[in-house]
Design a protein around this motif. Structure first.
Motif, PDB file in Angstrom:
ATOM      1  N   LEU A  61       0.842  -1.191   0.000  1.00 45.32           N
ATOM      2  CA  LEU A  61       0.000   0.000   0.000  1.00 45.32           C
ATOM      3  C   LEU A  61       0.879   1.244   0.000  1.00 45.32           C
ATOM      4  O   LEU A  61       1.848   1.330   0.761  1.00 45.32           O
ATOM      5  N   ALA A  62       0.524   2.209  -0.816  1.00 50.11           N
ATOM      6  CA  ALA A  62       1.271   3.462  -0.856  1.00 50.11           C
ATOM      7  C   ALA A  62       1.023   4.268   0.404  1.00 50.11           C
ATOM      8  O   ALA A  62      -0.097   4.301   0.914  1.00 50.11           O
ATOM      9  N   PRO A  63       2.046   4.933   0.948  1.00 53.00           N
ATOM     10  CA  PRO A  63       1.801   5.873   2.044  1.00 53.00           C
ATOM     11  C   PRO A  63       0.995   7.053   1.511  1.00 53.00           C
ATOM     12  O   PRO A  63       1.069   7.394   0.333  1.00 53.00           O
ATOM     13  N   THR A  64       0.231   7.677   2.379  1.00 53.97           N
ATOM     14  CA  THR A  64      -0.699   8.701   1.924  1.00 53.97           C
ATOM     15  C   THR A  64      -0.643   9.932   2.819  1.00 53.97           C
ATOM     16  O   THR A  64       0.007   9.947   3.856  1.00 53.97           O
ATOM     17  N   SER A  65      -1.395  10.935   2.408  1.00 53.06           N
ATOM     18  CA  SER A  65      -1.721  12.061   3.282  1.00 53.06           C
ATOM     19  C   SER A  65      -2.978  11.680   4.055  1.00 53.06           C
ATOM     20  O   SER A  65      -3.407  10.527   4.041  1.00 53.06           O
ATOM     21  N   ILE A  66      -3.584  12.637   4.752  1.00 55.59           N
ATOM     22  CA  ILE A  66      -4.825  12.359   5.480  1.00 55.59           C
ATOM     23  C   ILE A  66      -5.909  11.996   4.476  1.00 55.59           C
ATOM     24  O   ILE A  66      -6.003  12.581   3.404  1.00 55.59           O
ATOM     25  N   PHE A  67      -6.751  10.996   4.814  1.00 54.57           N
ATOM     26  CA  PHE A  67      -7.805  10.510   3.934  1.00 54.57           C
ATOM     27  C   PHE A  67      -7.217  10.140   2.575  1.00 54.57           C
ATOM     28  O   PHE A  67      -7.751  10.495   1.522  1.00 54.57           O
ATOM     29  N   GLY A  68      -6.108   9.407   2.593  1.00 54.96           N
ATOM     30  CA  GLY A  68      -5.314   9.211   1.394  1.00 54.96           C
ATOM     31  C   GLY A  68      -6.024   8.537   0.247  1.00 54.96           C
ATOM     32  O   GLY A  68      -5.697   8.782  -0.906  1.00 54.96           O
ATOM     33  N   ASP A  69      -7.025   7.663   0.524  1.00 60.19           N
ATOM     34  CA  ASP A  69      -7.712   6.988  -0.568  1.00 60.19           C
ATOM     35  C   ASP A  69      -8.793   7.853  -1.204  1.00 60.19           C
ATOM     36  O   ASP A  69      -9.443   7.437  -2.153  1.00 60.19           O
ATOM     37  N   VAL A  70      -9.023   9.035  -0.655  1.00 58.24           N
ATOM     38  CA  VAL A  70     -10.001   9.967  -1.214  1.00 58.24           C
ATOM     39  C   VAL A  70      -9.255  11.262  -1.507  1.00 58.24           C
ATOM     40  O   VAL A  70      -9.152  12.137  -0.652  1.00 58.24           O
ATOM     41  N   PRO A  71      -8.703  11.428  -2.716  1.00 57.40           N
ATOM     42  CA  PRO A  71      -7.808  12.556  -2.996  1.00 57.40           C
ATOM     43  C   PRO A  71      -8.386  13.917  -2.665  1.00 57.40           C
ATOM     44  O   PRO A  71      -7.691  14.788  -2.180  1.00 57.40           O
ATOM     45  N   VAL A  72      -9.687  14.153  -2.949  1.00 58.77           N
ATOM     46  CA  VAL A  72     -10.283  15.464  -2.684  1.00 58.77           C
ATOM     47  C   VAL A  72     -10.285  15.743  -1.193  1.00 58.77           C
ATOM     48  O   VAL A  72      -9.891  16.828  -0.734  1.00 58.77           O
ATOM     49  N   LEU A  73     -10.699  14.744  -0.399  1.00 59.50           N
ATOM     50  CA  LEU A  73     -10.709  14.941   1.051  1.00 59.50           C
ATOM     51  C   LEU A  73      -9.302  15.164   1.589  1.00 59.50           C
ATOM     52  O   LEU A  73      -9.094  15.965   2.502  1.00 59.50           O
TER      53      LEU A  73
END
Length: 832
Positions: A641-653
């Motif tokens: 799984l790629a590391p993300t920002s907050i709410f990473g699987d929902v780019p707009v959020l």
């Protein structure tokens, strides 16, 4: 309706903050959990005693991992009282030829005497006494340095030797002094901290497959995938340095199947290694002979991963930015079992020229990031957020002694919290951190190791004074890692928004930049040389370094506000703290929400690495990306799984949360208020005459009771001021400190302004009938557009939601209360 809209806006903000805090502050793991380290240590191949001191390996195919190599042994409390100071025992495995007589002995390992080392020891030596938080962490399954609990004046060598329950830390060091006091055994003195390694020897082999002659008793009972498991005895063929092929002798070695850990997952497996895509160019194996005489592998590294041969080259700045933000982690689960090596060059369009810049002996800045574990047995994530882990490295381009080809050597400087696996904060090789079969992550997680080639980071020679940015960063990281091993004396270094691998790695970067600035400011020799050679390439390069430092500081302290604990630590390191002139241990780590928010851009590893990548790329750096995705044996139950920002699987959020957090965090600075004052004067000078001329404005105080006026003024702060600025400026515009391209940013500003204008008549039609006629008037829309332009400029200058909210609130309040606004709205209501 108006009140309900205000409540919805405030509720959304509150919910965002609560979700964010719950995600980052939640405890890790249930109570009374056994650390993964204790589970995996039950395997004989993971125990120190499994490997005899005497090794008999063919020197033509096996090479020792270091000139000096040995195992650290923590002295007893009685021994440290008898001989104070920071020292440990070393069981010596390897030494230079002139010191071969010392091999096999148990020797004292201590420090050489010099001013820099003494300062370092004063800064990191501390008493260790476990706190309740440490004990709670231990119950949740984290491995803590229990043997250090209650000890006094624990230095960096002892904190390294005592990091685990048993003496199983192997280290190497390139140089040392051997001292033999009269009548005593020899002792070894170090100039720098040793580097953690895995195994004693290294070989380059091609894995043919499971040994067909293996005894059935060697088949493990448990493994990833379906039963039956394959034997862990592997047939391999050695690399032949003469023919440059894998036509050396064949040999049976052991690649042990690691046990099942918490979460029902495995750290590594030998299953299907022979067919792994990344292993077709061969494997570097690290380990030693076991009790049965077979070479037992303790760490694996795919040769193809470290070869200086990119799979793809990307040229120019725009495509480079796109790779960093979009392509680097795109479709990570689908890449399972593969690795990518990508070279970004913003200044060249020639593959040969770009690759030719990377030369043997280069010492560079590196940034490490890993992602999460998904799939059937994956880790739990909250709202799509995969935090990951960040660390710095100082990679080098070296010549491989087996193949004579150029390849990467990556020494990590891991600021690593206490954890279930027994990973230790400290300097360590790739094979110790990533490839280690017992606790390394390369088979379980996706990685992104980025090597930064930038001339600004190389040493500076100012006459007789040499200044090294990388050495300064290395020094600060060594201090930070030693602090993490003891938990600043509490026994536990945890993870929180304010104190974590990424926050404190970046604190080390901040301290390195500040330290370099102070060295220059306090050095008459450097200042004099710069004055005398203003046009020299070295001076010009140094000026560009200062610009890079300013850019990095802008990221580390958004809008110019620095965390107080970072400021205190910088003063301590520089000897400028009036309460601590002798540099005694006096570090501060304020684990507060305020400090987390003050350093919010370095809170999440993915966001932090992306920002740093873009900063370096825009400064002209070449970037080499090394991207393995769960490479090694076959473990079908997990996915990368790629590391993300907050709410990473929902780019707009994710973008909205990042922008909102940045805008809310910081209060306006004095210079922001100066710009605010200018904006008020400019807006008033334009809006009042225009409004008067076209009949929108007139001097008229709205007569209301004092209580009613106060209530109305307070309500106006939330709506329209706060609500509209949050939506039309903060959410629609990129945050000012983000690395933004000119035309997309200008487009976002134009879109924000158009939507802001459309919103007012639309709002009147649907929700606010009192404004139906007024909100359609051209003069009203003109002044509304002017308000949008001014607040956009204010926001871009300050980055603060509060400043633009106050400006908006002031304009609306003055209009309604003193310039006839309430009268016109009341008149419209009466006409209806």
């Amino acid at each position: 309706m108006k009140q309900w809209r205000g409540r919805i806006v405030l509720g959304a903000i509150a919910a965002l903050v609560i979700v964010f805090l719950v995600m980052l502050f939640r405890p890790q793991g249930p109570s009374d959990r056994i650390p993964d380290y204790q589970i995996s240590s039950q395997l004989p191949a993971n125990q120190v005693d499994y490997y005899p001191l005497q090794q008999n390996l063919d020197g033509a195919y096996y090479r020792p991992l270091g000139e000096w190599l040995g195992r650290l042994i923590l002295p007893t409390v009685a021994e440290t009282k008898a001989t104070p100071g920071d020292w440990v025992w070393l069981e010596l495995y390897q030494a230079p030829s002139i010191q071969q007589g010392l091999v096999g002995q148990k020797l004292r390992l201590t420090w050489q005497s010099n001013a820099d080392l003494e300062k370092y020891l004063r800064l990191v030596t501390t008493d260790v006494n476990f706190t309740p938080a440490a004990l709670n962490s231990e119950r949740r399954g984290n491995l803590l340095p229990d043997r250090l609990n209650g000890r006094s004046q624990v230095g960096p060598l002892q904190s390294l030797a005592g990091a685990r329950p048993v003496d199983d830390v192997l280290v190497r060091f390139p140089r040392a002094q051997v001292n033999i006091p009269a009548g005593n055994r020899a002792e070894i003195k170090l100039p720098t901290m040793p580097e953690m390694v895995t195994g004693r020897y290294q070989a380059l082999v091609k894995i043919i497959g499971p040994d067909p002659k293996a005894d059935p008793s060697t088949v493990p009972k448990d493994c990833p995938g379906s039963q039956p498991c394959a034997t862990d005895l592997m047939l391999v063929q050695h690399y032949n340095a003469i023919s440059k092929q894998f036509d050396g002798p064949q040999e049976t070695i052991r690649i042990p199947q690691q046990p099942r850990l918490n979460g029902d997952r495995f750290m590594s497996t030998p299953r299907d290694l022979a067919t792994a895509a990344v292993g077709q160019a061969g494997w570097y194996i690290y380990g030693a002979q076991g009790q049965d005489g077979l070479f037992t592998v303790q760490s694996l590294q795919p040769r193809s991963l470290v070869q200086l041969q990119p799979d793809e080259q990307i040229f120019r700045l725009g495509p480079g930015r796109d790779y960093i933000s979009q392509q680097n982690w795109h479709h990570t689960p689908a890449r399972k079992g593969t690795a990518q090596k990508v070279l970004l060059d913003p200044r060249s369009d020639s593959p040969e020229v770009a690759l030719g810049q990377w030369q043997e002996g280069d010492r560079l800045l590196g940034m490490h990031l890993f992602g999460g574990i998904g799939g059937k047995l994956g880790e739990k994530t909250m709202l799509g957020t995969v935090t990951g882990h960040f660390a710095f490295s100082l990679p080098k381009i070296v010549r491989d002694p087996f193949t004579d080809e150029l390849q990467w050597e990556i020494p990590y400087y891991q600021v690593y919290a206490h954890n279930p696996q027994g990973i230790i904060a400290g300097s360590q090789t790739w094979e110790n951190y990533a490839g280690n079969l017992q606790r390394g992550w390369v088979q379980s997680r996706p990685f992104a190791d980025v090597m930064v080639k930038l001339d600004l980071l190389q040493d500076y020679n100012f006459g007789e004074v040499v200044l090294s940015p990388l050495d300064e960063l290395q020094k600060q990281l060594q201090i930070m890692m030693a602090r993490y091993r003891t938990g600043d004396g509490t026994g536990y270094a945890g993870v929180s928004p304010a104190a974590s691998c990424v926050q404190d790695s970046n604190q080390a970067l901040y301290l390195a930049i500040v330290g370099l600035q102070q060295k220059v400011e306090n050095s008459p020799e450097i200042l004099s040389w710069l004055d005398q050679h203003p046009s020299s390439p070295e001076s010009q390069r140094f000026q560009r370094l200062k610009q890079l430092g300013d850019r990095l500081l802008a990221m580390l302290k958004p809008r110019g506000v620095t965390r107080e604990d970072w400021q205190n630590n910088a003063a301590t390191l520089a000897g400028l703290d009036p309460d601590n002139p002798t540099n005694q241990y006096d570090f501060i780590q304020d684990n507060t929400l305020v400090n987390a928010l003050l350093s919010w851009q370095s809170m999440l590893p993915r966001v932090n690495q992306d920002i740093l990548n873009q900063i370096f790329l825009e400064q002209g750096a070449q970037l080499w990306f090394m991207r393995p995705n769960q490479v090694g044996g076959s473990m079908p139950e997990i996915l990368p799984l790629a590391p993300t920002s907050i709410f990473g699987d929902v780019p707009v959020l994710s973008a909205l949360a990042r922008r909102t957090l940045g805008a809310i965090v910081l209060l306006p600075k004095p210079q922001d208020w100066q710009f605010f004052g200018i904006a008020v004067v400019v807006y008033g000078a334009i809006a009042i005459p225009l409004g008067m001329k076209f009949g929108l404005l007139q001097w008229q105080w709205w007569e209301q009771s004092l209580g009613g006026s106060v209530k109305s003024i307070l309500a106006l702060f939330f709506l329209p001021a706060l609500g509209e600025e949050l939506v039309f400026r903060v959410m629609l515009l990129p945050y000012p400190t983000e690395l933004n391209l000119f035309w997309p940013t200008l487009g976002a500003m134009a879109l924000s302004l158009v939507l802001f204008l459309i919103y007012h008549p639309l709002n009147a039609l649907l929700f606010y009938p009192r404004g139906r006629n007024l909100f359609f008037q051209p003069i009203f829309l003109t002044l509304t557009g002017l308000l949008g332009i001014v607040t956009t400029a204010l926001y871009w200058y300050s980055g603060s939601l509060w400043l633009i909210t106050i400006f908006h609130w002031l304009v609306v309040t003055v209009w309604l209360m003193a310039l006839g606004g309430y009268g016109k709205l009341a008149h419209q209501e009466a006409k209806r």
